[in-house]
Each structure stands twice: as structure tokens, then as C-alpha cells.
Design a protein around this motif. Structure first.
Motif, short mmCIF file in Angstrom:
data_model
loop_
_atom_site.label_atom_id
_atom_site.label_comp_id
_atom_site.label_asym_id
_atom_site.label_seq_id
_atom_site.Cartn_x
_atom_site.Cartn_y
_atom_site.Cartn_z
N GLU A 185 4.16 -0.17 -13.67
CA GLU A 185 4.01 -1.01 -12.47
C GLU A 185 3.25 -0.27 -11.38
O GLU A 185 2.39 -0.84 -10.71
N TYR A 186 3.56 1.01 -11.20
CA TYR A 186 2.89 1.79 -10.17
C TYR A 186 1.51 2.26 -10.64
O TYR A 186 0.59 2.38 -9.83
N GLU A 187 1.35 2.53 -11.92
CA GLU A 187 0.02 2.87 -12.44
C GLU A 187 -0.95 1.72 -12.19
O GLU A 187 -2.08 1.94 -11.78
N GLU A 188 -0.48 0.52 -12.43
CA GLU A 188 -1.31 -0.67 -12.20
C GLU A 188 -1.67 -0.78 -10.72
O GLU A 188 -2.81 -1.08 -10.37
N MET A 189 -0.71 -0.53 -9.85
CA MET A 189 -0.95 -0.60 -8.41
C MET A 189 -2.02 0.40 -7.99
O MET A 189 -2.94 0.06 -7.25
N PHE A 190 -1.95 1.64 -8.48
CA PHE A 190 -2.92 2.65 -8.12
C PHE A 190 -4.30 2.33 -8.69
O PHE A 190 -5.32 2.53 -8.04
#
Length: 104
Positions: A49-54
């Protein structure tokens, strides 16, 4: 647009430097993905989820930087760098910057 993190473009000569161009964005995930990401932080595992955000944030910031360089008449950006900072839980700022140049 050529974008490199080296001081020059290999095999090319810089004709003119326009100066620093940059792009930045602040991204946050919606509450559902933030909760899932928080749970992964507790139990472990890849935090997609955070990889996608970055990844999204980098793309937005890069597009902004490229637009600035194009507006100046540049055809390359050299010596690019990325920075990031946490604004609050689940959101962060990503900034990218480099030197806009015209190649011979």
C-alpha cells in the motif's frame, strides 16, 4: 526528455544550463489502505500500500519537474535527486530536482 542522475549525458555535450527544476507532491492513502498498511506494520510483510503511494508520488513529482524543464526549452535534466519526508502517518512528500540543460 532525457533524465539522468549523472552530471552529464554520456556521449552528449551540454550547450546551456537553465538552472534547477523541481517537482513535488504530498500523497496519502485512503483510510482503508492506511489501516491495512498499519496492520502489516504490526504483523510484518511487504507494505504494498505504501510502495504504491510512493511510486505514484514519484511519478507526479517527475512529471511536474519535466514540465518545468520543457517550458524552459531544455531537452534533458541532469544530476536528478529525490527526497522524501513524512508529513503525518500515512502521508508523505516526495520531491525530485535536477538541472535543466540544452544538449548540442
Amino acid at each position: 526528455m532525457i533524465i539522468v542522475n549523472t552530471e552529464t549525458v554520456p556521449g552528449m555535450e551540454i550547450e546551456r544550463a537553465f538552472g534547477i527544476v523541481s517537482g513535488n507532491t504530498v500523497q496519502a492513502k485512503h483510510i482503508g489502505k492506511d489501516i491495512v498498511g498499519g496492520l502489516r506494520g504490526i504483523v510484518g510483510g511487504k507494505m504494498v500500500e505504501y510502495e504504491e503511494m510512493f511510486r505514484e508520488a514519484r511519478e507526479i513529482a517527475e512529471k511536474e519537474m519535466v514540465k518545468q524543464a520543457e517550458d524552459l526549452g531544455a531537452d534533458a535534466i541532469v544530476n536528478i535527486r529525490y527526497t522524501s519526508s513524512s508529513i503525518m502517518s500515512g502521508s508523505s512528500e516526495v520531491m525530485v530536482y535536477g538541472t535543466a540543460v540544452k544538449l548540442k
